[in-house]
Design a protein around this motif. Structure first.
Motif, PDB file in Angstrom:
ATOM      1  N   VAL A  87      81.443  63.788  33.481  1.00 57.16           N
ATOM      2  CA  VAL A  87      80.255  63.223  34.125  1.00 57.16           C
ATOM      3  C   VAL A  87      79.605  62.230  33.171  1.00 57.16           C
ATOM      4  N   ASN A  88      79.515  60.977  33.590  1.00 59.47           N
ATOM      5  CA  ASN A  88      78.818  59.939  32.818  1.00 59.47           C
ATOM      6  C   ASN A  88      77.383  59.848  33.324  1.00 59.47           C
ATOM      7  N   SER A  89      76.461  60.449  32.572  1.00 59.48           N
ATOM      8  CA  SER A  89      75.090  60.514  33.079  1.00 59.48           C
ATOM      9  C   SER A  89      74.083  59.710  32.266  1.00 59.48           C
ATOM     10  N   ALA A  90      74.444  59.281  31.044  1.00 60.69           N
ATOM     11  CA  ALA A  90      73.492  58.515  30.234  1.00 60.69           C
ATOM     12  C   ALA A  90      73.194  57.182  30.910  1.00 60.69           C
ATOM     13  N   ALA A  91      71.918  56.817  30.938  1.00 55.72           N
ATOM     14  CA  ALA A  91      71.523  55.544  31.560  1.00 55.72           C
ATOM     15  C   ALA A  91      70.159  55.125  31.046  1.00 55.72           C
TER      16      ALA A  91
END
Length: 263
Positions: A87-91
């Motif tokens: 899961v790519n959640s950094a933003a």
């Protein structure tokens, strides 16, 4: 089947931290690899690792640094050999913390910084972790009986509804909208390439709704109470979608309630 392995990028707070909690609570044998830029400053994440000794591995990873991503992938390969869910959640909304309301607020550096974190970072994660996702055991999502349609790992890119070109009726927020629209294109591209691979990897963009996190906090006063979600509620919804995914659903964007979003 070996114990599931979930990698959560951007795990120190907000949605990323909540994804870690959810997997640990609901997948009793799962291992969680939690990545963040500054593990020393991630007190709650370190507390979670202490609470679940032996199940949480914290890795220092800045998605803006390709060498960090490469190094993390090497460590994960060495210690786990595979990944079932990434899961790519950094933003970031914008380096200033506020979205641009008009063209006069736009700066080249602001756009570049936002795109680097929100778009380039997840794509570079996919570049280095895809070989490990292809070795995943399909512990997340739904596996059809037909072997040709089964998948190994799942890539989830956390998008935003404001990144939908078809849904954009208000304008503004140039950097953030552009970064999420470009991320959606990356998801689509990945789904085509990795949908041809053997074994297949499922790739989707998921919109979490408006969540009570630091990123959205400056705009909470404009959000009705029933439309402002806790991180826990949002992740519960998103994990329900993840657990229903199959190769037929790859390459699409979904709202927190499971409805498909227009590109």
């Amino acid at each position: 089947m070996a114990s599931p392995v979930a990698l959560i990028q951007g795990a120190s707070r907000g949605l990323g931290l909540e994804f870690c909690k959810h997997v640990l609570k609901n997948k009793s044998l799962a291992s969680v690899i939690a990545t963040c830029r500054n593990p020393d400053g991630a007190a709650e994440l370190r507390g979670l690792a202490e609470q679940h000794r032996g199940r949480v591995t914290i890795l220092k990873l800045d998605v803006n640094r390709e060498e960090d991503v490469r190094g993390a992938a090497e460590r994960v390969k060495e210690n786990f050999g595979r990944v079932d869910l990434m899961v790519n959640s950094a933003a970031m909304l914008h380096p200033s913390g506020k979205g641009e309301t008009s063209l006069r607020d736009v700066s080249a550096q602001g756009i570049i910084t936002t795109l680097t974190t929100n778009t380039v970072g997840p794509l570079i994660m996919a570049k280095y972790f895809t070989p490990l996702l292809q070795k995943g055991g399909g512990a997340f999502g739904q596996q059809p009986a037909e072997k040709a349609k089964q998948h190994s790992g799942i890539i989830v890119n956390i998008t935003a509804k404001v990144g939908s070109i078809g849904d954009n009726g208000l304008g503004g927020w140039y950097s953030y909208r552009m970064s999420k629209a470009a991320l959606n294109m990356a998801t689509r591209n990945l789904s085509i390439e990795l949908g041809r691979s053997r074994p297949k990897v499922v790739c989707v963009s998921l919109h979490p709704g408006t969540v009570n996190t630091d990123l959205s906090r400056p705009y909470h006063k404009n959000v009705p109470n029933d439309k402002l979600f806790s991180a826990e509620h949002s992740v519960n919804c998103l994990m329900a979608i993840i657990n229903s995914l199959s190769i037929e659903k790859t390459g699409k964007a979904y709202n927190w309630d499971g409805a498909e979003l227009p590109w």
